[in-house]
Design a protein around this motif. Structure first.
Motif, PDB file in Angstrom:
ATOM      1  N   UNK A  34     -19.818  36.315   5.766  1.00 47.62           N
ATOM      2  CA  UNK A  34     -19.630  34.945   5.284  1.00 47.62           C
ATOM      3  C   UNK A  34     -20.726  34.583   4.287  1.00 47.62           C
ATOM      4  N   UNK A  35     -20.360  33.841   3.240  1.00 45.99           N
ATOM      5  CA  UNK A  35     -21.306  33.545   2.156  1.00 45.99           C
ATOM      6  C   UNK A  35     -22.607  32.891   2.621  1.00 45.99           C
ATOM      7  N   UNK A  36     -22.533  32.031   3.639  1.00 43.78           N
ATOM      8  CA  UNK A  36     -23.751  31.364   4.090  1.00 43.78           C
ATOM      9  C   UNK A  36     -24.666  32.327   4.840  1.00 43.78           C
ATOM     10  N   UNK A  37     -24.077  33.323   5.504  1.00 43.66           N
ATOM     11  CA  UNK A  37     -24.863  34.325   6.238  1.00 43.66           C
ATOM     12  C   UNK A  37     -25.513  35.305   5.265  1.00 43.66           C
ATOM     13  N   UNK A  38     -24.753  35.742   4.263  1.00 42.02           N
ATOM     14  CA  UNK A  38     -25.276  36.719   3.303  1.00 42.02           C
ATOM     15  C   UNK A  38     -26.256  36.102   2.309  1.00 42.02           C
ATOM     16  N   UNK A  39     -26.218  34.765   2.192  1.00 47.93           N
ATOM     17  CA  UNK A  39     -27.086  34.094   1.227  1.00 47.93           C
ATOM     18  C   UNK A  39     -26.400  33.821  -0.090  1.00 47.93           C
ATOM     19  N   UNK A  40     -25.153  34.296  -0.220  1.00 48.46           N
ATOM     20  CA  UNK A  40     -24.379  34.033  -1.431  1.00 48.46           C
ATOM     21  C   UNK A  40     -24.200  32.525  -1.634  1.00 48.46           C
ATOM     22  N   UNK A  41     -24.053  31.806  -0.519  1.00 47.39           N
ATOM     23  CA  UNK A  41     -24.005  30.343  -0.528  1.00 47.39           C
ATOM     24  C   UNK A  41     -25.285  29.846   0.124  1.00 47.39           C
TER      25      UNK A  41
END
Length: 276
Positions: A34-41
């Protein structure tokens, strides 16, 4: 009407940001892509934007809409925060989630006011109860993909509590519940509004979608298809809300049903990784 529809559309994303932010630790196991976990978001930026949009919504309601709509607006936000903790207590989590999303149609109903007290009738309560049940069932299916992470995080969801083997049988049964409940509510006299052709057509299509959704999770309680099935799950129940509207606004409901079906697929295609 356009303002209300925009607010309702954005509210799901805003609430999901709060939900993802509060549940980021278990998502490291459940959904590491998920983007928030990966730091993408960036979590802080996403949360800041959501708070700003929430504040903007607050003032839009006061200045342009029915101020009484602040009640479901505030309750929906509070229930979303409470849900992160309630989901660890079995069916209580489903009920809290169901109440949270039910605040959406309630907000739309009141915001388009002015609302007279006679609108709050037995029929109105029966319709809201059906929406609550459908929302609670919707979230049950989402627990399948998260059950490993929920177990590690100590979240005792129904899937964690009963295990995937028992939960998959519950999934199959739940696929029939909204249809049976709608029939019982109508023929028990709680809904006095006459049926129309648009409602009957959408009712049949929705029943097929929801039963098929239950069957998919029965056959695939774990694995890659469990993630892909989320699209069917959201279509089955979000379209179900438009189906209910067909009792009162047939043409509008038919348009919203089609738009909902198409745009859910559109939203799910945004991220190429289904586990994201």
């Amino acid at each position: 009407k356009i303002i209300i529809l925009i607010l309702l559309f954005l509210s799901w994303g805003i609430n999901q940001i709060f939900n993802d932010y509060l549940g980021i630790e278990e998502d490291r196991v459940n959904a590491p892509c998920r983007p928030m976990v990966t730091g993408e978001l960036n979590p802080k930026y996403a949360l800041t934007l959501s708070i700003i949009l929430n504040i903007a919504t607050f003032f839009i309601i006061i200045l342009f809409l029915e101020p009484l709509a602040l009640i479901p607006f505030i309750l929906g936000t509070a229930l979303n925060i409470a849900y992160e903790y309630a989901k660890g207590y079995g069916i209580i989590g489903n009920i809290v989630f169901g109440l949270m999303i039910t605040m959406g149609p309630l907000f739309g109903f009141i915001a388009s006011g002015p609302v007279k007290i006679e609108f709050f009738s037995t029929e109105w309560a029966a319709v809201m109860f059906l929406v609550l049940v459908m929302n609670s069932i919707l979230t049950f299916y989402t627990y399948f993909k998260d059950h490993e992470g929920d177990k590690c995080a100590g979240k005792n969801t129904l899937v964690v509590k009963y295990g995937t083997e028992k939960a998959r049988k519950i999934a199959l049964i739940l696929g029939f519940i909204p249809t049976l409940l709608a029939v019982i509510i109508y023929f028990s006299g709680f809904i006095a509004t006459s049926l129309n052709n648009q409602f009957i057509f959408l009712f049949i299509i929705t029943a097929i979608l929801q039963i098929w959704n239950g069957f998919i999770y029965y056959k695939n309680p774990v694995g890659e298809i469990t993630y892909h099935a989320l699209e069917v799950n959201f279509r089955a129940y979000c379209c179900g809300f438009a189906m209910i509207m067909a009792l009162y606004q047939p043409e509008l409901a038919l348009m919203l049903y089609l738009v909902t079906y198409v745009f859910i697929g559109f939203l799910f295609s945004f991220h190429k990784n289904v586990k994201g």
